[in-house]
Write an enzyme that holds these catalytic residues in place. Structure first.
Site, mmCIF file in Angstrom:
data_model
loop_
_atom_site.group_PDB
_atom_site.id
_atom_site.type_symbol
_atom_site.label_atom_id
_atom_site.label_comp_id
_atom_site.label_asym_id
_atom_site.label_seq_id
_atom_site.Cartn_x
_atom_site.Cartn_y
_atom_site.Cartn_z
ATOM 1 N N ASP A 199 -46.300 43.171 -0.384
ATOM 2 C CA ASP A 199 -45.783 43.569 -1.687
ATOM 3 C C ASP A 199 -46.948 43.686 -2.661
ATOM 4 O O ASP A 199 -47.962 43.006 -2.520
ATOM 5 C CB ASP A 199 -44.752 42.567 -2.221
ATOM 6 C CG ASP A 199 -43.902 43.154 -3.345
ATOM 7 O OD1 ASP A 199 -43.824 44.400 -3.461
ATOM 8 O OD2 ASP A 199 -43.325 42.379 -4.124
ATOM 9 N N GLY A 200 -46.783 44.560 -3.630
ATOM 10 C CA GLY A 200 -47.757 44.726 -4.689
ATOM 11 C C GLY A 200 -47.069 44.583 -6.029
ATOM 12 O O GLY A 200 -45.853 44.787 -6.145
ATOM 13 N N GLU A 253 -49.423 48.018 -3.761
ATOM 14 C CA GLU A 253 -48.564 48.106 -2.578
ATOM 15 C C GLU A 253 -49.397 48.502 -1.360
ATOM 16 O O GLU A 253 -49.273 47.906 -0.293
ATOM 17 C CB GLU A 253 -47.439 49.126 -2.792
ATOM 18 C CG GLU A 253 -46.448 48.762 -3.874
ATOM 19 C CD GLU A 253 -45.427 47.713 -3.480
ATOM 20 O OE1 GLU A 253 -45.472 47.204 -2.341
ATOM 21 O OE2 GLU A 253 -44.568 47.398 -4.322
ATOM 22 N N ASP A 272 -41.482 47.026 0.516
ATOM 23 C CA ASP A 272 -40.438 47.536 -0.365
ATOM 24 C C ASP A 272 -40.923 48.777 -1.120
ATOM 25 O O ASP A 272 -40.295 49.232 -2.063
ATOM 26 C CB ASP A 272 -39.926 46.453 -1.324
ATOM 27 C CG ASP A 272 -40.984 45.932 -2.273
ATOM 28 O OD1 ASP A 272 -42.088 46.499 -2.355
ATOM 29 O OD2 ASP A 272 -40.709 44.923 -2.952
ATOM 30 N N HIS A 329 -36.858 42.568 -4.178
ATOM 31 C CA HIS A 329 -36.165 41.640 -5.084
ATOM 32 C C HIS A 329 -34.711 41.433 -4.652
ATOM 33 O O HIS A 329 -33.812 41.352 -5.471
ATOM 34 C CB HIS A 329 -36.233 42.141 -6.533
ATOM 35 C CG HIS A 329 -37.628 42.500 -6.940
ATOM 36 N ND1 HIS A 329 -38.587 41.558 -7.224
ATOM 37 C CD2 HIS A 329 -38.239 43.703 -7.067
ATOM 38 C CE1 HIS A 329 -39.715 42.165 -7.526
ATOM 39 N NE2 HIS A 329 -39.532 43.459 -7.439
ATOM 40 N N ASP A 340 -43.757 38.923 -3.048
ATOM 41 C CA ASP A 340 -43.679 39.214 -4.480
ATOM 42 C C ASP A 340 -44.240 38.046 -5.291
ATOM 43 O O ASP A 340 -44.984 38.246 -6.260
ATOM 44 C CB ASP A 340 -42.233 39.512 -4.881
ATOM 45 C CG ASP A 340 -42.108 39.810 -6.366
ATOM 46 O OD1 ASP A 340 -42.693 40.814 -6.820
ATOM 47 O OD2 ASP A 340 -41.457 39.017 -7.073
#
Length: 158
Positions: free
Chosen positions: A10-11, A48, A71, A121, A131
């Site tokens: 995740d970024g 990301e 994501d 999320h 995250d």
């Protein structure tokens, strides 16, 4: 598949652009490794992609079968739907993040990599952990310099 490496990434970016960070979790058998870093000024898409790059750069073997959960449709679709390969053919005309995509492609060629998109999320604990890693890295110091972003931003300002 027991000999598959699983990576979650995740970024994050506080503002776009703004301070950012990435988080990645690598899992192989019973082993798990978490990675993260923060940058003083960057974009969400760069982080990301940087999460995937950092995970791949941490590997000491080549030829691995890897499943990356992200994501980011930007990252997943660019590879799975072949967009990035067309971008290369056109030398990234009108596309951003050429430096990171070229860095990724060098690593991509060393392995057998598939991407799977997951809803961010949501109820995926590993994506949520990535995250947390990414946002904590963006919010803490010292922050690194995303030289590719800063070079690109300076060129756009001229």
């Amino acid at each position: 598949m027991t000999n598959q490496l699983t990576i979650y990434t995740d970024g994050a970016s506080r503002g776009n652009p703004g301070p950012g960070g990435y988080g990645a979790i690598l899992m192989w058998g019973g082993h798990r490794k978490e990675l993260s870093a923060g940058y003083r000024r960057t974009t969400n898409n760069r982080m990301e992609l940087m999460a995937v790059i950092a995970a791949l750069e941490a590997l000491t073997k080549t030829g691995l079968h890897i499943l990356v959960y992200t994501d980011s449709n930007y990252v997943a679709k660019a590879v799975e739907e072949g967009w990035v390969f067309n971008w290369v053919k056109k030398d990234f005309k009108d596309k951003k993040n050429k430096d990171l995509w070229l860095r990724f492609l060098t690593l991509y060629k060393q392995h057998h990599i598939r991407f799977r998109w997951v809803k961010g999320h949501a109820d995926n604990p590993l994506n949520n952990r990535c995250d947390q890693l990414a946002t904590a890295a963006a919010d803490s110091g010292p922050l690194l310099t995303d030289e590719g972003y800063e070079r690109e931003a300076a060129g756009a300002a001229q």
